[in-house]
Write a protein that holds these residues in place. Structure first.
Motif, mmCIF file in Angstrom:
data_model
loop_
_atom_site.group_PDB
_atom_site.id
_atom_site.type_symbol
_atom_site.label_atom_id
_atom_site.label_comp_id
_atom_site.label_asym_id
_atom_site.label_seq_id
_atom_site.Cartn_x
_atom_site.Cartn_y
_atom_site.Cartn_z
ATOM 1 N N GLY A 25 18.069 -0.535 -43.296
ATOM 2 C CA GLY A 25 17.951 -0.775 -45.107
ATOM 3 C C GLY A 25 19.105 -1.039 -45.645
ATOM 4 O O GLY A 25 20.441 -1.288 -44.652
ATOM 5 N N GLN A 131 12.642 -0.885 -38.636
ATOM 6 C CA GLN A 131 12.791 0.853 -37.842
ATOM 7 C C GLN A 131 10.952 0.814 -36.539
ATOM 8 O O GLN A 131 11.282 1.212 -36.338
ATOM 9 C CB GLN A 131 12.265 1.732 -39.151
ATOM 10 N N THR A 424 9.322 3.918 -46.224
ATOM 11 C CA THR A 424 8.258 3.460 -46.957
ATOM 12 C C THR A 424 8.027 4.480 -48.448
ATOM 13 O O THR A 424 8.044 5.269 -48.271
ATOM 14 C CB THR A 424 6.805 3.326 -46.533
ATOM 15 N N CYS A 429 4.790 1.590 -54.543
ATOM 16 C CA CYS A 429 4.552 0.038 -54.784
ATOM 17 C C CYS A 429 3.847 -0.087 -53.507
ATOM 18 O O CYS A 429 3.062 -1.384 -53.841
ATOM 19 C CB CYS A 429 5.631 0.608 -53.534
ATOM 20 N N ASP A 451 14.881 8.527 -45.801
ATOM 21 C CA ASP A 451 14.648 6.960 -46.939
ATOM 22 C C ASP A 451 16.055 6.999 -47.016
ATOM 23 O O ASP A 451 16.644 8.474 -46.761
ATOM 24 C CB ASP A 451 13.738 7.148 -48.445
ATOM 25 N N ASP A 500 18.333 5.471 -38.752
ATOM 26 C CA ASP A 500 16.533 5.766 -38.426
ATOM 27 C C ASP A 500 16.482 5.646 -36.919
ATOM 28 O O ASP A 500 15.878 6.385 -36.184
ATOM 29 C CB ASP A 500 15.951 4.378 -38.665
ATOM 30 N N SER A 625 10.475 -1.628 -54.310
ATOM 31 C CA SER A 625 10.242 -0.645 -55.092
ATOM 32 C C SER A 625 11.896 -0.632 -54.592
ATOM 33 O O SER A 625 12.464 0.408 -56.354
ATOM 34 C CB SER A 625 9.668 0.757 -54.798
ATOM 35 N N ASN A 711 -0.574 -0.682 -59.144
ATOM 36 C CA ASN A 711 -1.557 -0.738 -57.906
ATOM 37 C C ASN A 711 -2.602 0.282 -58.887
ATOM 38 O O ASN A 711 -3.304 0.891 -58.556
ATOM 39 C CB ASN A 711 -1.032 0.345 -56.803
HETATM 40 N N1 LIG Z 1 0.600 -5.454 -56.340
HETATM 41 C C1 LIG Z 1 1.699 -5.359 -54.880
HETATM 42 N N2 LIG Z 1 1.822 -4.231 -54.526
HETATM 43 C C2 LIG Z 1 2.075 -4.589 -53.547
HETATM 44 C C3 LIG Z 1 2.563 -6.330 -52.957
HETATM 45 C C4 LIG Z 1 2.269 -7.269 -53.544
HETATM 46 O O1 LIG Z 1 2.514 -8.393 -53.691
HETATM 47 N N3 LIG Z 1 0.942 -6.457 -55.072
HETATM 48 N N4 LIG Z 1 3.274 -6.145 -51.426
HETATM 49 C C5 LIG Z 1 2.814 -5.506 -50.945
HETATM 50 C C6 LIG Z 1 3.935 -5.805 -49.519
HETATM 51 S S1 LIG Z 1 3.423 -7.075 -48.619
HETATM 52 C C7 LIG Z 1 4.368 -4.938 -48.509
HETATM 53 S S2 LIG Z 1 4.939 -5.710 -46.741
HETATM 54 C C8 LIG Z 1 4.655 -3.557 -49.359
HETATM 55 C C9 LIG Z 1 6.184 -2.859 -49.140
HETATM 56 O O2 LIG Z 1 5.974 -1.483 -49.297
HETATM 57 P P1 LIG Z 1 7.077 -0.683 -48.521
HETATM 58 O O3 LIG Z 1 7.620 -0.720 -47.414
HETATM 59 O O4 LIG Z 1 6.509 0.698 -48.602
HETATM 60 O O5 LIG Z 1 8.289 -0.751 -49.845
HETATM 61 P P2 LIG Z 1 9.548 -0.422 -49.687
HETATM 62 O O6 LIG Z 1 9.949 -0.371 -51.227
HETATM 63 O O7 LIG Z 1 9.979 -2.007 -49.369
HETATM 64 O O8 LIG Z 1 9.818 1.465 -49.701
HETATM 65 C C10 LIG Z 1 10.901 1.293 -49.211
HETATM 66 C C11 LIG Z 1 11.572 2.435 -48.695
HETATM 67 O O9 LIG Z 1 11.973 2.833 -47.549
HETATM 68 C C12 LIG Z 1 13.312 2.733 -48.285
HETATM 69 N N5 LIG Z 1 14.167 2.009 -47.269
HETATM 70 C C13 LIG Z 1 15.119 1.033 -47.221
HETATM 71 N N6 LIG Z 1 15.573 1.007 -46.333
HETATM 72 C C14 LIG Z 1 15.382 1.484 -45.350
HETATM 73 C C15 LIG Z 1 15.752 1.669 -44.046
HETATM 74 O O10 LIG Z 1 16.532 1.541 -43.364
HETATM 75 N N7 LIG Z 1 15.473 3.315 -43.559
HETATM 76 C C16 LIG Z 1 14.787 4.387 -44.410
HETATM 77 N N8 LIG Z 1 14.024 5.217 -43.515
HETATM 78 N N9 LIG Z 1 13.669 3.830 -45.645
HETATM 79 C C17 LIG Z 1 14.640 2.296 -46.261
HETATM 80 C C18 LIG Z 1 13.407 2.634 -50.020
HETATM 81 O O11 LIG Z 1 14.420 2.913 -50.319
HETATM 82 C C19 LIG Z 1 11.986 2.555 -50.440
HETATM 83 O O12 LIG Z 1 12.228 3.700 -50.675
HETATM 84 O O13 LIG Z 1 3.671 -3.688 -50.617
HETATM 85 C C20 LIG Z 1 2.798 -4.114 -51.052
HETATM 86 N N10 LIG Z 1 2.987 -3.430 -52.124
#
Ligand SMILES: Nc1nc2c(c(=O)[nH]1)N[C@H]1C(S)=C(S)[C@@H](COP(=O)(O)OP(=O)(O)OC[C@H]3O[C@@H](n4cnc5c(=O)[nH]c(N)nc54)[C@H](O)[C@@H]3O)O[C@H]1N2
Ligand SMILES: Nc1nc2c(c(=O)[nH]1)N[C@H]1C(S)=C(S)[C@@H](COP(=O)(O)OP(=O)(O)OC[C@H]3O[C@@H](n4cnc5c(=O)[nH]c(N)nc54)[C@H](O)[C@@H]3O)O[C@H]1N2
Ligand SMILES: [Mo]
Length: 743
Positions: A25, A131, A424, A429, A451, A500, A625, A711
């Motif tokens: 992250g 991760q 996540t 998101c 997180d 992680d 997000s 969403n």
């Molecule tokens: N409407 C709409 N929605 C979408 C999309 C879209 O194009 N349109 N895109 C989608 C796609 S392709 C995806 S892949 C998803 C992504 O969805 P997610 O992967 O759930 O999105 P992130 O906001 O990156 O959530 C990551 C969370 O993990 C935390 N984090 C970051 N790095 C680390 C780490 O190293 N370790 C830990 N433990 N936590 C960490 C962050 O603080 C954040 O809270 O969203 C989707 N949502």
């Protein structure tokens, strides 16, 4: 690039420099070489791109690493394990020790396992490139077959991967010289004559281990460019042909281009004859998509479609950089099949400058599914929806997310009782219909969130929150498609955070110590590296090793697992006609179907919601997000926005800077208007992943997600025929001003 001689750490101008690799992250899909500068107090003070790293060659692919110190030392970083003291959603927490956290988690999850079986616990991850191997192994060591992203139709990457493995025997990506440490200078490589960038904006998103600068490097060497995008992006502006497509109609466009290529004899007859299956049937099918019909469907002028088809058909080699827009329609399998057919019939498979088969370097464990062999076939068969959706058996061993949500609600065929949520933020998101998602997870007896920050998901759902480190605070390694890279810890973890990998290993040992026999995470990395013959410590001392790449593997018996000549498919050929689909009751050939909600498929809805809506085009300043609380990044994009054409803005009486609602039959989200000619007047685009960390965290506000999460307009349960794909990028909406007093 003489990186062999460069040490991994040195002193410079009173600072210590640590060479490392950017890898989440915070969230990231890449492996850019980075120099992390620390001062005498051991604080991270700045980050620069590594000029000697072959992956990014001194280029900073995005601004987020520049702001890494702001992320690392942000006052809102989670610093200690915490347990909930109020009700879920109250955002009241008490600091606890790691031991207490682990003891509680072990005891609660084991109790649930004893009562309901290990399959009643799910392990949820996000895009989490780094991760995933460890979280999947943690799930398997607990005994659960579920590591899953709560995204409808698994509409990111996996649809393309599964379609690729089923019909071509591999997942293919464009050869932009990234396979070589010498890059474009490698003599084995050929400049592609033409690149199609399709539903992807790589100079901004640098998605899935591919940098946008690689496309630019090719353009500088003469590659012609075709861009398929509803928005005039930076690349589209520089393209030879820009196809401004109506969202969700990519399959029709690909079929129309195929028809032109077939009719005009621009395909590679020898390759088609020798290596493909079903060309006759495909030709008959694409004949149903004459360019006039396709122009009507896609809203792209006929001449442009013809120009693109001819340019691609006549260029050799040529390739296609495809993106998540291909996954983000419920037609993802047909879209993938048709796009694959374009590079197949033109003979661009496994040739320099064409499409290469993406595989983890040296066979070192790549993205996930680490330890599947420890689960029985019966347990793996309990994954959500795999009997209904057999395509889920090609690629990663995941379940179908819409079926997961449904099962959480109904308890059929077995109840889900707890969730481990690592990396996540699905309520802000990832998931459609966040209220429904929240209700399904609220029902669970026990939830853990791991997180970097407190998120809406953590506040609403967590009973225990565990704080993770950024890549600056830990060791690691990175394998994806090209080199194996090293992550060198530059600073001590902030507060009481843990990596992680460490967290998964600590808990994994408690569930199944034989699966985690290592004393340290570095020992674990060494074991993972075994196929490369390097230990983790040795990796640290060498330049990122690039495995040699072999083209035309199918000719030499190196593409099939059984060693035979051909591709790793049932017929040994690239299956333009997919008999497996047919046996599952799915059209064996690609065909276009309208998105569920569209001007054509739902004219009544269109009358009420007169704009086509696409969502989620990436911005440099945030990863989904993430980064909303990082001052220099938030400043680049302070508000959620909707991009709208000037004519449409005039028509709907909104102007630049107005706050508006985007609304459809399912819900609404608040946006600020950006009037821009890059859009078609009939289409609007908005960003995703919004929450407002500066507002109240406790429910019902939950950092504002009720108002700003796009969403709210996306449904669960509308995935495609294969269980893959969902219409995140093709809906309908209306736009109207936020009333006074509404915000
Ligand atoms: N409407 C709409 N929605 C979408 C999309 C879209 O194009 N349109 N895109 C989608 C796609 S392709 C995806 S892949 C998803 C992504 O969805 P997610 O992967 O759930 O999105 P992130 O906001 O990156 O959530 C990551 C969370 O993990 C935390 N984090 C970051 N790095 C680390 C780490 O190293 N370790 C830990 N433990 N936590 C960490 C962050 O603080 C954040 O809270 O969203 C989707 N949502
Ligand atoms: N900065 C940043 N980088 C990221 C991420 C991030 O959140 N921020 N997320 C990461 C993740 S998980 C992913 S999956 C990748 C995704 O990265 P990409 O594959 O590049 O996807 P997007 O940026 O969502 O969309 C790419 C383009 O598709 C266009 N588009 C929208 N609808 C359609 C359509 O129906 N058809 C076509 N042909 N084009 C359409 C959009 O206008 C946009 O320009 O990015 C990764 N990289
Ligand atoms: Mo994604």
């Amino acid at each position: 690039m003489d990186s062999e001689k460069i040490p991994w750490r040195w002193e410079e101008g009173g600072l210590t420099v640590t060479r490392s690799t950017a890898w989440s992250g915070p969230g990231c899909h890449n492996g850019c070489g980075m120099l992390l500068y620390t001062n005498a107090e051991g604080k991270l003070v700045k980050v620069e791109a590594d000029p000697d790293h072959p992956y990014n060659r001194g280029r900073m692919s995005c601004v987020r690493c520049l702001a890494l110190p702001e992320v690392v030392y942000h006052p809102d970083r989670l610093q200690h394990p915490m347990k909930r003291v109020g009700a879920r959603g109250e955002n009241k927490w008490e600091r606890i020790s790691w031991d207490e956290a682990y003891d509680t988690i072990e005891q609660r999850l084991n109790k649930i396992k004893a009562e309901y079986g290990a399959e009643s616990v799910l392990f949820s991850i996000g895009t989490a490139r780094d991760q995933a191997p460890y979280v999947s192994r943690l799930a398997y060591s607990f005994g659960s077959p579920h590591w899953i992203t709560m995204i409808s139709g698994y509409a990111c990457y996996l649809p393309r991967v599964a379609a690729g493995i089923l019909t071509q025997g591999a997942y293919l990506e464009p050869d932009l010289a990234q396979l070589y440490s010498a890059g474009c200078d490698d003599p084995n490589w050929t400049v592609p004559e033409c690149i199609i960038v399709w539903g992807c904006n790589p100079v901004v998103s640098n998605p899935d281990s591919s940098l946008g600068t690689w496309v630019v490097d090719c353009m500088k060497r003469g590659s012609k460019l075709i861009v398929v995008d509803p928005r005039l992006t930076w690349l589209a502006k520089k393209a030879d042909v820009w196809l401004q497509i109506r969202p969700g109609t990519d399959t029709a466009l690909a079929l129309g281009m195929l028809d032109i290529i077939v009719k005009e004899g621009l395909y590679d007859k020898e390759f088609v004859e020798q290596w493909t299956f079903g060309f006759e049937q495909l030709s008959a099918r694409v004949a149903e998509y004459p360019v006039e019909r396709v122009s009507e469907i896609t809203w792209i002028p006929k001449e442009k479609i013809e120009a693109a088809a001819r340019l691609f058909g006549k260029s050799k080699p040529a390739n296609i950089k495809w993106g998540v827009a291909v996954d983000m329609t419920r037609q993802s399998h047909a879209a993938a099949q048709a796009i694959q057919a374009l590079w197949t019939i033109t003979g661009n498979i496994d040739v320099p400058g064409g499409m290469f088969s993406a595989a983890p370097p040296f066979g070192v464990i790549g993205m996930a599914d680490w330890g599947t062999e420890y689960l029985s076939e019966e347990m793996l068969a309990k994954r959500f929806g795999v009997d209904k959706y057999p395509l889920y058996n090609f690629g990663f061993k995941v379940g179908q997310p819409d079926m997961c949500l449904e099962q959480m609600e109904t308890g059929v065929p077995y109840p889900i009782k707890a969730a481990w949520i690592q990396t996540t933020n699905f309520l802000a998101c990832t998931s459609p219909d966040p209220k429904r998602t929240q209700a399904a997870f609220e029902k669970l007896d026990f939830n853990v969130v791991v997180d970097l920050f407190m998120t809406p998901t953590a506040v609403a759902l967590a009973d225990i929150v565990l704080p993770a480190t950024t890549f600056a605070e830990r060791d690691g390694m990175r394998t994806f498609w090209q080199p194996i890279e090293i992550i060198n810890k530059a600073i001590e973890p902030v507060g009481d955070t843990r990596s992680d990998m460490q967290i998964c290993m600590d808990l994994g040992k408690r569930f199944r110590s034989d699966m985690w026999p290592w004393d340290t995470v570095q020992d674990m990395f060494t074991e993972m590296l075994a196929p490369s013959g390097l230990t983790w410590e040795e990796l640290r001392e060498v330049a990122p090793p690039y495995p040699p790449y072999e083209y035309r593997k199918h000719e030499k018996g190196h593409a099939r697992f059984d060693g035979g000549v051909g591709f790793n498919t049932p017929t040994g050929r690239i299956e333009l006609y997919c008999a497996a689909y047919e046996s599952w009751g799915i059209d064996p050939l690609p065909a276009f179907t309208e998105p569920d909600d569209s001007p054509v498929s739902s004219p009544d809805l269109y009358a009420e919601y007169p704009l086509v809506l696409t969502t989620g085009a990436r911005s440099w300043s945030s990863f989904h997000s993430e980064h909303r609380q990082i001052p220099h990044l938030r400043a680049l994009k302070p508000d959620p926005v909707v991009e709208i054409h000037p004519d449409a803005a005039a028509k709907y009486r909104v102007k630049d800077g107005d706050w508006v609602w985007l609304e459809n039959q399912r819900g609404r989200a608040r946006r600020k208007v950006v009037v821009t000619p890059i859009m078609d007047p009939r289409v609007v685009n908005t960003d995703h992943g919004w929450w407002l960390p500066e507002t109240e965290g406790a429910a019902p506000n939950l950092y504002g997600i009720g108002d700003v999460n796009i969403n709210n307009l996306v449904p669960w349960g509308a995935a495609g025929a294969t269980g893959f794909g969902a219409n995140y990028k093709s809906m309908l909406c209306k736009i109207y001003k936020v009333a006074e007093g509404e915000m």
